[in-house]
Design a protein around this motif. Structure first.
Motif, PDB file in Angstrom:
ATOM      1  N   TYR A 305      49.113  30.041  45.576  1.00 25.62           N
ATOM      2  CA  TYR A 305      48.987  29.301  44.356  1.00 25.62           C
ATOM      3  C   TYR A 305      48.300  27.844  44.622  1.00 25.62           C
ATOM      4  O   TYR A 305      48.176  27.510  45.604  1.00 25.62           O
ATOM      5  CB  TYR A 305      50.257  28.951  43.777  1.00 25.62           C
ATOM      6  CG  TYR A 305      51.211  28.248  44.761  1.00 25.62           C
ATOM      7  CD1 TYR A 305      51.328  27.202  44.922  1.00 25.62           C
ATOM      8  CD2 TYR A 305      52.100  29.377  45.749  1.00 25.62           C
ATOM      9  CE1 TYR A 305      52.352  26.386  45.696  1.00 25.62           C
ATOM     10  CE2 TYR A 305      52.805  28.804  46.616  1.00 25.62           C
ATOM     11  CZ  TYR A 305      52.991  27.339  46.628  1.00 25.62           C
ATOM     12  OH  TYR A 305      53.854  26.873  47.439  1.00 25.62           O
ATOM     13  N   LYS A 306      47.657  27.223  43.360  1.00 24.58           N
ATOM     14  CA  LYS A 306      47.301  25.938  43.246  1.00 24.58           C
ATOM     15  C   LYS A 306      48.260  25.237  42.481  1.00 24.58           C
ATOM     16  O   LYS A 306      48.700  25.983  41.446  1.00 24.58           O
ATOM     17  CB  LYS A 306      45.966  26.002  42.680  1.00 24.58           C
ATOM     18  CG  LYS A 306      44.817  26.869  43.582  1.00 24.58           C
ATOM     19  CD  LYS A 306      43.434  26.758  43.041  1.00 24.58           C
ATOM     20  CE  LYS A 306      42.072  27.490  43.578  1.00 24.58           C
ATOM     21  NZ  LYS A 306      40.953  27.378  42.765  1.00 24.58           N
ATOM     22  N   LEU A 307      48.531  24.079  42.628  1.00 24.49           N
ATOM     23  CA  LEU A 307      49.161  23.025  41.834  1.00 24.49           C
ATOM     24  C   LEU A 307      48.150  22.051  41.151  1.00 24.49           C
ATOM     25  O   LEU A 307      47.409  21.445  41.789  1.00 24.49           O
ATOM     26  CB  LEU A 307      50.252  22.570  42.587  1.00 24.49           C
ATOM     27  CG  LEU A 307      51.418  23.199  43.238  1.00 24.49           C
ATOM     28  CD1 LEU A 307      52.335  22.314  43.916  1.00 24.49           C
ATOM     29  CD2 LEU A 307      52.185  24.420  42.016  1.00 24.49           C
ATOM     30  N   TYR A 308      48.508  22.150  39.972  1.00 26.35           N
ATOM     31  CA  TYR A 308      47.760  20.888  39.176  1.00 26.35           C
ATOM     32  C   TYR A 308      48.777  19.896  38.210  1.00 26.35           C
ATOM     33  O   TYR A 308      49.965  20.438  37.883  1.00 26.35           O
ATOM     34  CB  TYR A 308      46.827  21.532  37.886  1.00 26.35           C
ATOM     35  CG  TYR A 308      45.791  22.599  38.654  1.00 26.35           C
ATOM     36  CD1 TYR A 308      44.652  22.089  39.418  1.00 26.35           C
ATOM     37  CD2 TYR A 308      45.865  23.820  38.817  1.00 26.35           C
ATOM     38  CE1 TYR A 308      43.744  22.793  39.857  1.00 26.35           C
ATOM     39  CE2 TYR A 308      44.725  24.578  39.014  1.00 26.35           C
ATOM     40  CZ  TYR A 308      43.720  24.182  39.832  1.00 26.35           C
ATOM     41  OH  TYR A 308      42.852  24.962  40.437  1.00 26.35           O
ATOM     42  N   ILE A 345      40.710  21.347  33.447  1.00 29.55           N
ATOM     43  CA  ILE A 345      40.468  22.817  32.633  1.00 29.55           C
ATOM     44  C   ILE A 345      41.754  23.589  32.804  1.00 29.55           C
ATOM     45  O   ILE A 345      42.023  24.267  31.847  1.00 29.55           O
ATOM     46  CB  ILE A 345      39.290  23.604  33.160  1.00 29.55           C
ATOM     47  CG1 ILE A 345      38.090  22.886  33.168  1.00 29.55           C
ATOM     48  CG2 ILE A 345      39.080  24.921  32.649  1.00 29.55           C
ATOM     49  CD1 ILE A 345      37.660  22.463  31.638  1.00 29.55           C
ATOM     50  N   ALA A 346      42.369  23.523  33.946  1.00 37.48           N
ATOM     51  CA  ALA A 346      43.760  23.800  33.973  1.00 37.48           C
ATOM     52  C   ALA A 346      44.568  23.467  32.944  1.00 37.48           C
ATOM     53  O   ALA A 346      45.369  24.061  32.264  1.00 37.48           O
ATOM     54  CB  ALA A 346      44.322  23.885  35.358  1.00 37.48           C
ATOM     55  N   GLU A 347      44.532  22.163  32.704  1.00 38.98           N
ATOM     56  CA  GLU A 347      45.497  21.339  31.732  1.00 38.98           C
ATOM     57  C   GLU A 347      45.006  22.043  30.185  1.00 38.98           C
ATOM     58  O   GLU A 347      46.011  22.355  29.512  1.00 38.98           O
ATOM     59  CB  GLU A 347      45.298  20.026  31.690  1.00 38.98           C
ATOM     60  CG  GLU A 347      45.924  19.203  30.569  1.00 38.98           C
ATOM     61  CD  GLU A 347      45.630  17.660  30.365  1.00 38.98           C
ATOM     62  OE1 GLU A 347      45.958  17.026  29.455  1.00 38.98           O
ATOM     63  OE2 GLU A 347      45.204  17.264  31.449  1.00 38.98           O
ATOM     64  N   SER A 348      43.929  21.895  30.129  1.00 45.29           N
ATOM     65  CA  SER A 348      43.235  22.749  28.607  1.00 45.29           C
ATOM     66  C   SER A 348      43.855  24.192  28.379  1.00 45.29           C
ATOM     67  O   SER A 348      44.357  24.396  27.341  1.00 45.29           O
ATOM     68  CB  SER A 348      41.918  22.367  28.780  1.00 45.29           C
ATOM     69  OG  SER A 348      41.394  22.972  27.399  1.00 45.29           O
ATOM     70  N   LEU A 349      43.710  25.039  29.474  1.00 46.82           N
ATOM     71  CA  LEU A 349      44.286  26.429  29.464  1.00 46.82           C
ATOM     72  C   LEU A 349      45.440  26.436  29.082  1.00 46.82           C
ATOM     73  O   LEU A 349      46.087  27.263  28.198  1.00 46.82           O
ATOM     74  CB  LEU A 349      43.736  27.217  30.421  1.00 46.82           C
ATOM     75  CG  LEU A 349      42.266  27.311  30.876  1.00 46.82           C
ATOM     76  CD1 LEU A 349      41.834  28.110  32.144  1.00 46.82           C
ATOM     77  CD2 LEU A 349      41.677  28.087  29.690  1.00 46.82           C
ATOM     78  N   LEU A 366      33.533  34.606  48.243  1.00 47.32           N
ATOM     79  CA  LEU A 366      34.029  34.757  46.519  1.00 47.32           C
ATOM     80  C   LEU A 366      35.131  34.241  46.401  1.00 47.32           C
ATOM     81  O   LEU A 366      36.085  34.543  46.649  1.00 47.32           O
ATOM     82  CB  LEU A 366      34.117  36.271  46.373  1.00 47.32           C
ATOM     83  CG  LEU A 366      34.240  36.830  45.047  1.00 47.32           C
ATOM     84  CD1 LEU A 366      33.262  36.243  44.339  1.00 47.32           C
ATOM     85  CD2 LEU A 366      34.556  38.285  44.961  1.00 47.32           C
ATOM     86  N   GLU A 367      35.229  33.215  45.572  1.00 54.12           N
ATOM     87  CA  GLU A 367      36.326  32.457  44.652  1.00 54.12           C
ATOM     88  C   GLU A 367      36.005  32.162  43.288  1.00 54.12           C
ATOM     89  O   GLU A 367      34.978  31.430  43.098  1.00 54.12           O
ATOM     90  CB  GLU A 367      36.622  31.321  45.583  1.00 54.12           C
ATOM     91  CG  GLU A 367      37.976  30.316  45.191  1.00 54.12           C
ATOM     92  CD  GLU A 367      38.458  29.479  46.051  1.00 54.12           C
ATOM     93  OE1 GLU A 367      39.438  28.975  45.539  1.00 54.12           O
ATOM     94  OE2 GLU A 367      37.776  29.428  47.204  1.00 54.12           O
ATOM     95  N   GLU A 368      37.172  32.486  42.401  1.00 55.92           N
ATOM     96  CA  GLU A 368      36.834  32.129  40.887  1.00 55.92           C
ATOM     97  C   GLU A 368      37.867  31.187  40.724  1.00 55.92           C
ATOM     98  O   GLU A 368      39.084  31.800  41.049  1.00 55.92           O
ATOM     99  CB  GLU A 368      36.698  33.561  40.335  1.00 55.92           C
ATOM    100  CG  GLU A 368      36.128  33.273  38.815  1.00 55.92           C
ATOM    101  CD  GLU A 368      34.543  32.336  38.670  1.00 55.92           C
ATOM    102  OE1 GLU A 368      34.645  31.156  38.262  1.00 55.92           O
ATOM    103  OE2 GLU A 368      33.719  32.866  39.437  1.00 55.92           O
ATOM    104  N   ASP A 369      37.548  30.238  39.966  1.00 54.24           N
ATOM    105  CA  ASP A 369      38.339  29.163  39.343  1.00 54.24           C
ATOM    106  C   ASP A 369      39.630  29.550  38.452  1.00 54.24           C
ATOM    107  O   ASP A 369      40.932  29.547  38.856  1.00 54.24           O
ATOM    108  CB  ASP A 369      37.874  28.196  39.007  1.00 54.24           C
ATOM    109  CG  ASP A 369      36.713  27.477  39.697  1.00 54.24           C
ATOM    110  OD1 ASP A 369      37.185  27.110  40.956  1.00 54.24           O
ATOM    111  OD2 ASP A 369      35.662  27.175  39.239  1.00 54.24           O
ATOM    112  N   PHE A 370      39.276  30.096  37.441  1.00 48.48           N
ATOM    113  CA  PHE A 370      40.434  30.668  36.505  1.00 48.48           C
ATOM    114  C   PHE A 370      39.940  32.145  35.661  1.00 48.48           C
ATOM    115  O   PHE A 370      38.753  32.610  35.898  1.00 48.48           O
ATOM    116  CB  PHE A 370      40.294  29.857  35.243  1.00 48.48           C
ATOM    117  CG  PHE A 370      40.875  28.484  35.758  1.00 48.48           C
ATOM    118  CD1 PHE A 370      42.241  28.370  36.198  1.00 48.48           C
ATOM    119  CD2 PHE A 370      40.038  27.495  36.013  1.00 48.48           C
ATOM    120  CE1 PHE A 370      42.537  27.022  36.726  1.00 48.48           C
ATOM    121  CE2 PHE A 370      40.456  26.098  36.212  1.00 48.48           C
ATOM    122  CZ  PHE A 370      41.673  26.080  36.937  1.00 48.48           C
TER     123      PHE A 370
END
Length: 446
Positions: A305-308, A345-349, A366-370
């Protein structure tokens, strides 16, 4: 300030079948102010009880949870409080300090003489007690700090969101003037964040004077909350996790690694801390998908996971002294540039009620943000700190192995556009994504 919760509260009051309402969210996002503003406009009589300020009210359920017993005890504590049937709103604020009151909600619903709103901070275990005490007899509504649309309202740009949405739907570019003004406003929003007191100060002064100090005090307040409310958890570990989010977002591989938080740190020892921060509304967790396909739920690895930060302004406040000015002019951010725009963008989503998912293929670039869903499409969302190519996004679109992916979205510091099944939008349009995808139909020219 005008809030999206205003409309929700008005619709709640108008519903003849309404249940007692619990408004929850991170601390200092404007819950109390919004509820009191609504109450003054909508009710002849208001009974407001704050369980932090007025500790003496923490015994009002000692004779039971029926409304008549609670009302009797409230008036014993304060005889000035009046209760007019069908014309009174009772507000129980700082619910996390006295979760026992939540048990009374089923009885208030059954009697239906008074409307009831409870408000409280999302503080982990304390709120779990509230959840179990009132299942089926309450409605939950989660508030957040201001999103960019609410920020625009506060600045007087009331018609801007609908105009932006129309341009997105038509894949029509913004004029040079529009792009300049909206981009500037969005950078200001990223610096202030969405905490109401900070936005209010910025608007009243017309400058960022005092913003950093207010943000850093908020961060200290959240750390104090961890010390006070995190029952059964190592509070030092919670604070260590919070402190390491900016550091780990700055890495090329933004996956949060517990091993980097402290020497000898293990996932099993820290997972409860991350869950507490998530439940308290302080961080947003983005999980790694097992494979980029529908459905999204259940298709992820909970150990990756990532943390924002839930508010990008607080992330900026965690950086060096000059980071706010650097963001304002879009210079000198270096490794933090990608981290900042991803967090934005994470906050907005999340404020659009999307769950957060990303994908990184093992032993691959290969890596995609969201990822988000639109009808039967799985739509990858890429965040570009520069207006460069989107190699992973193109791979997902061109490879038949990813059958659910037909279109992609890229947020950039640039204008609307469309090419090779990729829709490009400026960062400042991100708050409109859910509305844009609600009736998603590719333009005829696509």
């Amino acid at each position: 300030m005008r809030r999206k919760a205003d409309l929700y509260l008005a619709e709640w009051k108008a519903n003849p079948r309404k249940l007692p309402l619990v408004v929850k969210g991170a601390r200092q996002i404007g819950k109390t102010e919004t509820i009191l503003h609504f109450a003054r406009l909508s009710y002849e009589n208001i009974v407001y009880i704050n369980f932090v300020v007025d500790e003496k009210f923490r015994i009002i359920t000692k004779d039971g949870y029926e409304p008549q017993n609670i009302i009797k005890n409230i008036t014993l504590v304060d005889s000035s409080k009046k209760f007019i049937p069908h014309k009174t709103l009772i507000i129980f604020d700082e619910l996390q300090e006295y979760p026992e009151i939540a048990t009374s909600l089923k009885f208030f619903k059954t009697e239906s003489l008074y409307d009831v709103i409870c408000s409280g901070s999302l503080l982990g275990i304390s709120y779990s007690r509230i959840q179990s005490n009132s299942v089926g007899y309450k409605t939950d509504y989660e508030m957040s700090s201001l999103d960019f649309e609410e920020f625009l309202w506060a600045k007087g740009y009331n018609g801007a969101p609908s105009e932006m949405l129309e341009k997105m739907k038509a894949a029509s570019p913004f004029s040079e003037l529009e792009l300049k003004i909206y981009s500037s406003l969005f950078r200001d929003f990223c610096i202030t964040g969405g905490m109401p007191a900070i936005v209010s100060s910025y608007i009243q002064k017309g400058t960022f004077e005092g913003v950093l100090e207010m943000q850093r005090q908020l961060i200290l307040n959240y750390k104090e909350d961890a010390k006070k409310y995190a029952e059964g958890l190592d509070k030092t570990r919670i604070i260590h996790v919070l402190d390491h989010i900016p550091v780990q977002l700055a890495k090329k591989n933004k996956k949060f690694q517990i091993s980097k938080v402290a020497r000898g740190a293990r996932f099993k020892d820290y997972w409860g801390c991350i869950e507490w921060l998530k439940e308290a509304g302080i961080v947003n967790v983005c999980y790694c998908m097992n494979f980029p396909e529908l459905p999204l739920k259940g298709n992820y690895d909970a150990s990756k996971y990532k943390l924002y930060f839930f508010d990008t302004g607080l992330l900026v406040a965690n950086l060096d002294e000059d980071a706010q000015n650097d963001l304002r002019v879009n210079e000198n951010l270096g490794v933090y540039k990608g981290a900042l725009y991803e967090n934005i963008i994470a906050e907005s989503l999340r404020k659009q009620e999307y769950e957060l998912y990303y994908y990184k293929k093992e032993d691959s670039t290969l890596e995609e943000d969201f990822f988000v869903r639109a009808k039967n499409y799985l739509i990858p969302v890429e965040v570009k700190a520069t207006n460069g190519t989107a190699k992973s996004l193109r791979t997902l679109l061109q490879n038949d192995h990813y059958a659910d992916i037909k279109y992609g979205i890229k947020f950039i510091q640039g204008n609307n556009g469309y090419s090779n099944s990729i829709f490009t939008f400026p960062y400042f349009c991100s708050f409109l994504l859910k509305r844009y995808l609600q009736d998603f139909t590719p333009p005829a020219s696509c």
